[in-house]
Design a protein around this motif. Structure first.
Motif, PDB file in Angstrom:
ATOM      1  N   GLU A  81       0.840  -1.204   0.000  1.00  0.00           N
ATOM      2  CA  GLU A  81       0.000   0.000   0.000  1.00  0.00           C
ATOM      3  C   GLU A  81       0.875   1.255   0.000  1.00  0.00           C
ATOM      4  O   GLU A  81       1.998   1.251   0.522  1.00  0.00           O
ATOM      5  CB  GLU A  81      -0.876  -0.022   1.265  1.00  0.00           C
ATOM      6  CG  GLU A  81      -1.841   1.129   1.406  1.00  0.00           C
ATOM      7  CD  GLU A  81      -2.923   1.173   0.324  1.00  0.00           C
ATOM      8  OE1 GLU A  81      -2.562   1.466  -0.839  1.00  0.00           O
ATOM      9  OE2 GLU A  81      -4.104   0.948   0.659  1.00  0.00           O
ATOM     10  N   GLU A 109      -1.499   8.095  -2.614  1.00  0.00           N
ATOM     11  CA  GLU A 109      -1.581   8.718  -3.946  1.00  0.00           C
ATOM     12  C   GLU A 109      -1.776  10.226  -3.828  1.00  0.00           C
ATOM     13  O   GLU A 109      -1.423  10.973  -4.726  1.00  0.00           O
ATOM     14  CB  GLU A 109      -2.756   8.137  -4.753  1.00  0.00           C
ATOM     15  CG  GLU A 109      -2.627   6.653  -5.059  1.00  0.00           C
ATOM     16  CD  GLU A 109      -1.537   6.344  -6.082  1.00  0.00           C
ATOM     17  OE1 GLU A 109      -0.873   7.273  -6.552  1.00  0.00           O
ATOM     18  OE2 GLU A 109      -1.356   5.146  -6.368  1.00  0.00           O
ATOM     19  N   ARG A 155      -5.376   9.765   0.383  1.00  0.00           N
ATOM     20  CA  ARG A 155      -6.003   8.833  -0.561  1.00  0.00           C
ATOM     21  C   ARG A 155      -4.973   7.757  -0.895  1.00  0.00           C
ATOM     22  O   ARG A 155      -3.850   8.063  -1.277  1.00  0.00           O
ATOM     23  CB  ARG A 155      -6.452   9.548  -1.821  1.00  0.00           C
ATOM     24  CG  ARG A 155      -7.543   8.750  -2.537  1.00  0.00           C
ATOM     25  CD  ARG A 155      -8.123   9.447  -3.749  1.00  0.00           C
ATOM     26  NE  ARG A 155      -7.188   9.451  -4.864  1.00  0.00           N
ATOM     27  CZ  ARG A 155      -6.652  10.522  -5.423  1.00  0.00           C
ATOM     28  NH1 ARG A 155      -6.972  11.721  -4.976  1.00  0.00           N
ATOM     29  NH2 ARG A 155      -5.809  10.435  -6.430  1.00  0.00           N
ATOM     30  N   ARG A 164      -3.505   4.027  -2.611  1.00  0.00           N
ATOM     31  CA  ARG A 164      -3.495   3.355  -3.911  1.00  0.00           C
ATOM     32  C   ARG A 164      -4.665   2.374  -4.027  1.00  0.00           C
ATOM     33  O   ARG A 164      -5.234   2.187  -5.094  1.00  0.00           O
ATOM     34  CB  ARG A 164      -2.170   2.603  -4.083  1.00  0.00           C
ATOM     35  CG  ARG A 164      -2.048   1.928  -5.414  1.00  0.00           C
ATOM     36  CD  ARG A 164      -0.616   1.623  -5.764  1.00  0.00           C
ATOM     37  NE  ARG A 164      -0.125   0.481  -5.012  1.00  0.00           N
ATOM     38  CZ  ARG A 164       1.094  -0.039  -5.167  1.00  0.00           C
ATOM     39  NH1 ARG A 164       1.935   0.510  -6.015  1.00  0.00           N
ATOM     40  NH2 ARG A 164       1.486  -1.062  -4.471  1.00  0.00           N
ATOM     41  N   SER A 165      -5.025   1.762  -2.895  1.00  0.00           N
ATOM     42  CA  SER A 165      -6.143   0.805  -2.896  1.00  0.00           C
ATOM     43  C   SER A 165      -7.486   1.485  -3.138  1.00  0.00           C
ATOM     44  O   SER A 165      -8.496   0.814  -3.308  1.00  0.00           O
ATOM     45  CB  SER A 165      -6.191   0.093  -1.549  1.00  0.00           C
ATOM     46  OG  SER A 165      -6.381   1.076  -0.530  1.00  0.00           O
ATOM     47  N   GLY A 166      -7.500   2.824  -3.082  1.00  0.00           N
ATOM     48  CA  GLY A 166      -8.742   3.557  -3.266  1.00  0.00           C
ATOM     49  C   GLY A 166      -9.331   4.050  -1.951  1.00  0.00           C
ATOM     50  O   GLY A 166     -10.206   4.921  -1.938  1.00  0.00           O
ATOM     51  N   ALA A 167      -8.835   3.515  -0.832  1.00  0.00           N
ATOM     52  CA  ALA A 167      -9.350   3.944   0.487  1.00  0.00           C
ATOM     53  C   ALA A 167      -8.994   5.412   0.735  1.00  0.00           C
ATOM     54  O   ALA A 167      -7.991   5.913   0.198  1.00  0.00           O
ATOM     55  CB  ALA A 167      -8.743   3.066   1.570  1.00  0.00           C
ATOM     56  N   GLU A 168      -9.833   6.090   1.539  1.00  0.00           N
ATOM     57  CA  GLU A 168      -9.537   7.477   1.947  1.00  0.00           C
ATOM     58  C   GLU A 168      -9.709   7.544   3.456  1.00  0.00           C
ATOM     59  O   GLU A 168     -10.621   6.944   4.010  1.00  0.00           O
ATOM     60  CB  GLU A 168     -10.505   8.450   1.275  1.00  0.00           C
ATOM     61  CG  GLU A 168     -10.220   8.648  -0.193  1.00  0.00           C
ATOM     62  CD  GLU A 168     -10.965   9.854  -0.764  1.00  0.00           C
ATOM     63  OE1 GLU A 168     -11.689  10.526  -0.003  1.00  0.00           O
ATOM     64  OE2 GLU A 168     -10.807  10.103  -1.962  1.00  0.00           O
TER      65      GLU A 168
END
Ligand SMILES: Cc1cc2nc3c(=O)[nH]c(=O)nc-3n(C[C@H](O)[C@H](O)[C@H](O)COP(=O)(O)OP(=O)(O)OC[C@H]3O[C@@H](n4cnc5c(N)ncnc54)[C@H](O)[C@@H]3O)c2cc1C
Length: 410
Positions: free
Chosen positions: A124, A127, A139, A141-145
């Protein structure tokens, strides 16, 4: 509960996570590698390293992993000794010290000491990082925030946190003109033993080949050469091709090492750089370790500074009332930098001739280097060199803990 994000599970990142957890923080560590990164050569347990590990209650575990070593020797292509520096030369506190362990073991010891308050997310990275005033929105890379009270960029000399919030790498990187490949070689039935010696063979044209003791049945190999830029880290074939071109005809065990590099799980190649960042924090985002101040492996102080930096950052946050009150976190980051910067600035001042002596240009340079290594151990020079080593342990002179300050210019 105050929540910190540490990017990078290296020595700096995991030490900080451990210390902050003990202070009551909840810590998430995002590490880009799929698992804790193994590899690396030996690091010594003097000065800052010893002090911080002792306070963290980890010194004994580190001492239990010491690598038995007899000293360093500079050899020619037929393995004849040009110079030797045994461990005893400076009371066990010289170029190769009595108390050294592999970086891999140190990283594992620190990592395993973290408790349930630290969550590692492997594979992980971040980004984007947006400071919202009350916190930092990350934010992944997996899309989680997720929003954090503090974000620490402990993601090494090529830091992404630094690139995201402080600017591109070229603004901060100062190449030293050398590159280094390193990996672990697994000994086979025909592998020549090192017998506890750290051997270096230098060839004209700034090429150095090293093998040093590792875990039983293994040797840690290094290849040093002149370069400011390298093929992409993702293009392994181009990296091996470069090494094979550069080290063609160097002799000793070089051909064996080049073949072994292709088989190694922990092969890595990088330039010897320094990182100079004028200010290490912005709001609630701070850089720690090589991302902020890489002094280069030539300083011999990367691990000591990472450990000390983590300890100073944890202390500054504690002094500012965190984790109970995180309102003064930006001021704590400034205070941390004020304490830490003199040490890192001093470590970045490499002794004259340090780069040249690591990889001499000519056959004459190689001979002069060997003579100098012998001269450093003469009765007349010994007290001065011993003092330089002792000073470097305590960060007073900035001399590298693993290398005499007086290393010759060749
Ligand atoms: C595998 C390895 C071997 C090493 N071997 C040597 C050696 O032999 N000799 C020497 O002098 N120094 C070596 N070093 C460097 C030395 O460990 C550091 O100089 C010193 O310990 C400072 O550590 P650091 O934690 O700041 O940086 P590092 O030890 O470089 O740790 C940074 C960590 O961040 C991770 N990371 C990088 N980018 C991202 C990202 N975008 N997102 C999330 N995580 C990221 C890395 O995978 C790594 O785990 C090595 C480093 C590593 C990682």
């Amino acid at each position: 509960m105050a929540h910190a994000l540490v990017v990078g599970a290296g020595i700096a990142g995991d030490t900080l996570a451990l210390l902050m957890e003990r202070d009551g923080w909840t810590v998430t560590v995002a590490e880009i590698a799929p698992a804790l990164r193994a590899g690396g050569q030996t690091v010594d347990l003097r000065g800052d390293s010893r002090e911080v590990l002792e306070r963290a209650g980890l010194l004994q575990q580190a001492l239990d992993c010491l690598v038995p070593q007899r000293g360093a020797a500079w050899i020619d292509a037929r393995e004849r000794r040009l110079a030797e520096m045994p461990v005893e030369a400076f009371d066990g506190r010289g170029y190769v010290s009595r108390e050294e362990l592999l970086r891999t073991d140190l990283a594992r010891i620190i990592h395993e000491a973290t408790g349930p308050g630290v969550t590692h997310r492997f594979g992980e990275t971040v980004e984007a990082l947006e400071d919202t005033g009350a916190g930092v929105l990350a934010r992944f890379r997996s899309g989680a925030e997720e929003t954090f009270d503090l974000v620490v960029g402990a993601d090494g000399a090529h830091s992404r946190v630094r690139a995201l919030r402080f600017g591109p790498e070229e603004n901060y990187r100062r190449p030293l003109g050398l590159a280094h490949a390193w990996f672990t070689l697994t000994e086979g039935p025909g592998t020549p033993p090192l017998d506890g010696w750290f051997l270096t063979h230098n060839a004209p044209g700034r090429r150095g080949v090293e093998a040093r003791p590792g875990h039983p049945g293994q040797q840690e190999v290094g290849l040093t050469f002149a370069a400011d830029t390298l093929p992409s880290r993702h293009d392994r074939e181009a990296q091996f091709a470069l090494l094979e071109r550069t080290f063609a005809g160097v002799g000793w065990r070089t051909a064996e090492f080049l073949a072994a590099a292709r088989q190694a799980d922990d092969f890595a190649l990088d330039t010897f750089d320094q990182v100079h960042v004028p200010c290490w924090s912005t709001g609630r985002i701070v850089l720690l370790g090589d991302s902020a101040w890489c002094a280069s492996p030539l300083s011999g102080l990367g691990t000591a500074l990472a450990l000390r930096g983590a300890s100073e950052l944890a202390a500054a946050l504690r002094a500012a009332g965190a984790p109970g009150d995180t309102s003064r976190t930006p001021a704590a980051l400034t205070a941390f930098e004020r304490t830490m910067r003199p040490r890192t600035a001093s470590a970045q001042q490499l002794p004259p001739g340090r780069v040249a002596s690591m990889a001499p240009k000519s056959a004459l340079g190689i001979r002069v280097n060997a003579l100098a290594m012998r001269a450093l151990q003469s009765k007349a020079a010994r007290p001065l060199v011993r003092k330089a080593f002792a000073d470097s342990e305590h960060g007073r002179t900035g001399a590298p803990a693993g290398e005499p300050r007086t290393s010759p210019a060749v």
